[in-house]
Design an enzyme around this catalytic site. Structure first.
Site, mmCIF file in Angstrom:
data_model
loop_
_atom_site.group_PDB
_atom_site.id
_atom_site.type_symbol
_atom_site.label_atom_id
_atom_site.label_comp_id
_atom_site.label_asym_id
_atom_site.label_seq_id
_atom_site.Cartn_x
_atom_site.Cartn_y
_atom_site.Cartn_z
ATOM 1 N N GLY A 86 0.834 -1.211 0.000
ATOM 2 C CA GLY A 86 0.000 0.000 0.000
ATOM 3 C C GLY A 86 0.854 1.241 0.000
ATOM 4 O O GLY A 86 2.079 1.186 0.158
ATOM 5 N N LYS A 109 4.149 12.277 -2.921
ATOM 6 C CA LYS A 109 5.026 11.162 -2.533
ATOM 7 C C LYS A 109 6.048 11.694 -1.530
ATOM 8 O O LYS A 109 6.856 12.556 -1.867
ATOM 9 C CB LYS A 109 5.718 10.618 -3.786
ATOM 10 N N ASP A 121 8.785 5.890 7.734
ATOM 11 C CA ASP A 121 8.407 7.210 8.260
ATOM 12 C C ASP A 121 7.494 7.981 7.306
ATOM 13 O O ASP A 121 7.086 9.099 7.602
ATOM 14 C CB ASP A 121 9.665 8.043 8.570
ATOM 15 N N ASP A 248 4.281 -4.775 -7.521
ATOM 16 C CA ASP A 248 3.681 -3.535 -7.011
ATOM 17 C C ASP A 248 4.244 -2.304 -7.721
ATOM 18 O O ASP A 248 3.767 -1.188 -7.503
ATOM 19 C CB ASP A 248 3.886 -3.407 -5.489
ATOM 20 N N ASP A 258 7.419 4.377 -10.328
ATOM 21 C CA ASP A 258 8.326 4.119 -9.200
ATOM 22 C C ASP A 258 9.790 4.058 -9.619
ATOM 23 O O ASP A 258 10.386 2.989 -9.746
ATOM 24 C CB ASP A 258 7.900 2.856 -8.432
#
Ligand code: AMP
Ligand code: MG
Length: 490
Positions: A86, A109, A121, A248, A258
């Site tokens: 996720g 992001k 974090d 993912d 990504d």
């Protein structure tokens, strides 16, 4: 209103996401904003540099109409299934409708913790923000489908990894952030009703042509397979290595997504790996198509119950599509590579020209990008001299290849000059070389300056055009500034 948000993903059942607001940051400032993308999205260009925009891009302000959510997904990471990942450091602010009428996600992001952050974090050091901004925008200019960068901000806060770094947030734009891992999440829970909801969502938004098909979920799978094959063939045609092709990180829309430890190859080596976390070379350059097929199999598995209630029949139908993978990949790859050497159509044995040339670039350890770029020189009466030595051009075997190649080009309808200029519109001169990306990141971290980032961003918007001032940025790294390893930096 500045951004007219839609929230179609947030309209799906609550199990698809978790509603979360961004965590505020202490002192946000704008690093770079993307005017042409803003224009494409119908966002006023003068707004993206306003204080309200900076507050929005840093997560300190939530614009009216925005409904921030973290999307849930699972994924196979380096071959191992993780049932829940996720958005751990990202938030979908909502979608806007671009000038062509398409839904485009707007996502932060690095905007703080979410329900899916696990031990992370939720933040990002400035390095990965700069890397993703530069490389995704360069990919777009290279005509490769990709998520885009709308803005980058520094947060004024410190992010701790192995040492401390200034924090940053990227505002990313995507046709959709649904991944193969999103399908795997629901399938692994045996929740095929949600797999169907998700499929219908993707079909409506990304592949509406499937609605005309009698076998719409099978056609949907076929469409994703075709989009992804085209994407990976394009990556490889410019020497791009994604680095973390986990399920993912594979977008259903067919966009590159990504940008972690990704890099462009310099000297051609099919076994090239950059990523520090890819010790076994699972995601090396030449293995990318094989890994893509593996990932598409994972997607196909999640769709089986939708494709046919009879599992055997479903498997049969899916197998027909996946069996086409290699011929389809070869056709795509060859079509792109033939254009790179100036062939407008494919004739018998044309593949030999490509295979021989690639073998020569590899055996002479020549720069992948410049070898293709300077081929066109050989078609000109007054070729410019090479700015850097290319061992390929000195090789005896290559000197024998050239006359055969030219003879084949004589059967092309265009003149050599026209072929050369066409090749120069396909073979880039400037790519995001790793040492340059790294230099821009180091300048930001050590000198708190983003001048080099801005210069490179402007240069890589026109990767095919010669540029005298910055010609040296087309050169491969030297032994002194070579970067051999890349990091996720998360
Ligand atoms: P990646 O391979 O970088 O795409 O990330 C894999 C997973 O780790 C995703 O679910 C991310 O949301 C999560 N992740 C990465 N970095 C962080 C972070 N700093 N805090 C929380 N989650 C993270
Ligand atoms: Mg990811």
């Amino acid at each position: 209103m500045t951004i007219k948000f839609k929230n179609s993903y947030a309209d799906l059942p609550p199990k698809f996401y978790s509603k979360t607001n961004p965590s505020p940051v202490s002192n946000p400032s704008l690093i770079l904003a993307n005017s042409s993308l803003a224009q494409e999205l119908g966002i006023p260009e003068n707004w993206i540099r306003s204080q309200q925009a900076i507050d929005t891009f840093s997560g300190n302000k939530i614009l009216s109409g925005s409904n921030p959510i973290a999307m849930v997904y699972a994924g196979h990471q380096f071959g191992h299934f993780v049932p829940q990942l996720g958005d751990g450091r990202a938030l979908l602010l909502g979608e806007c409708i671009d000038k062509l009428g398409n839904h485009r996600d707007i996502q932060l992001k690095g905007s703080g913790k979410t329900n899916y952050s696990r031990s992370g974090d939720g933040r990002s050091p400035i390095g990965p923000v700069i890397r993703e901004y530069l490389v995704s925008e360069a990919m777009h200019a290279l005509n490769i489908p990709t998520t885009r960068a709308l803005a980058a901000v520094s947060t004024g806060d410190t992010v701790y990894r192995d040492t401390s770094f200034p924090g940053g947030i990227l505002t990313r734009v995507a046709k959709s952030h649904v991944r193969i891992g999103t399908f795997e999440y629901f399938a692994s829970l045996n929740d095929f009703e949600s797999v169907q909801t998700l499929s219908d969502y993707c079909i409506n938004r990304l592949y509406p042509d499937c609605l005309n098909s009698t076998d719409k979920y099978l056609t949907f799978l076929k469409s994703v397979v075709e989009k992804q094959i085209n994407l990976i063939a394009k990556w490889m045609s410019v020497g791009f290595i994604h680095g973390v092709m986990n399920t993912d990180n594979i977008s259903i829309s067919g966009e590159t997504i990504d940008f972690g430890p990704c890099a462009f190859m310099e000297a051609f080596n099919p076994n090239q790996v950059f990523s520090a976390i890819d010790a076994n070379g699972r995601y090396r350059y030449s293995k990318q198509p094989e890994i893509l097929l593996w990932n598409l199999m994972r997607l196909a598995e999640t769709l089986l119950p939708l494709i046919d209630k009879n599992q055997e029949k479903a498997i049969e139908k899916v197998t027909v599509i996946l069996k086409d993978f290699w011929p389809l990949f070869e056709t795509n790859w060859l079509a792109i590579l033939l254009k790179k050497i100036g062939f407008s159509t494919m004739k018998d044995n044309d593949d030999l020209f490509i295979n021989e040339l690639l073998a020569l670039i590899e055996s002479t350890h020549s720069d992948f990008t410049l070898s293709f770029r300077y081929l066109s020189n050989l078609l000109l009466d007054n070729p410019t001299s090479l700015p850097v030595p290319l061992p390929l051009f000195e090789s005896e075997a290559f000197k024998k290849w050239v006359p055969r190649w030219k003879k084949r080009l004589e059967s092309e309808p265009a003149s050599f000059t026209d072929i050369a200029s066409h090749m120069n519109k396909i073979n880039p001169l400037f790519i995001p070389r790793n040492h340059l990306v790294e230099a821009a990141i180091q300048e930001a971290i050590q000198e708190n300056k983003v001048d080099l980032m801005k210069t490179l961003n402007a240069l890589w918007k026109q990767p095919f055009l010669p540029n005298e001032t910055y010609e040296h940025y087309s050169y491969p790294a030297t032994n002194e500034n070579e970067v051999t390893t890349t990091f996720c930096g998360t």
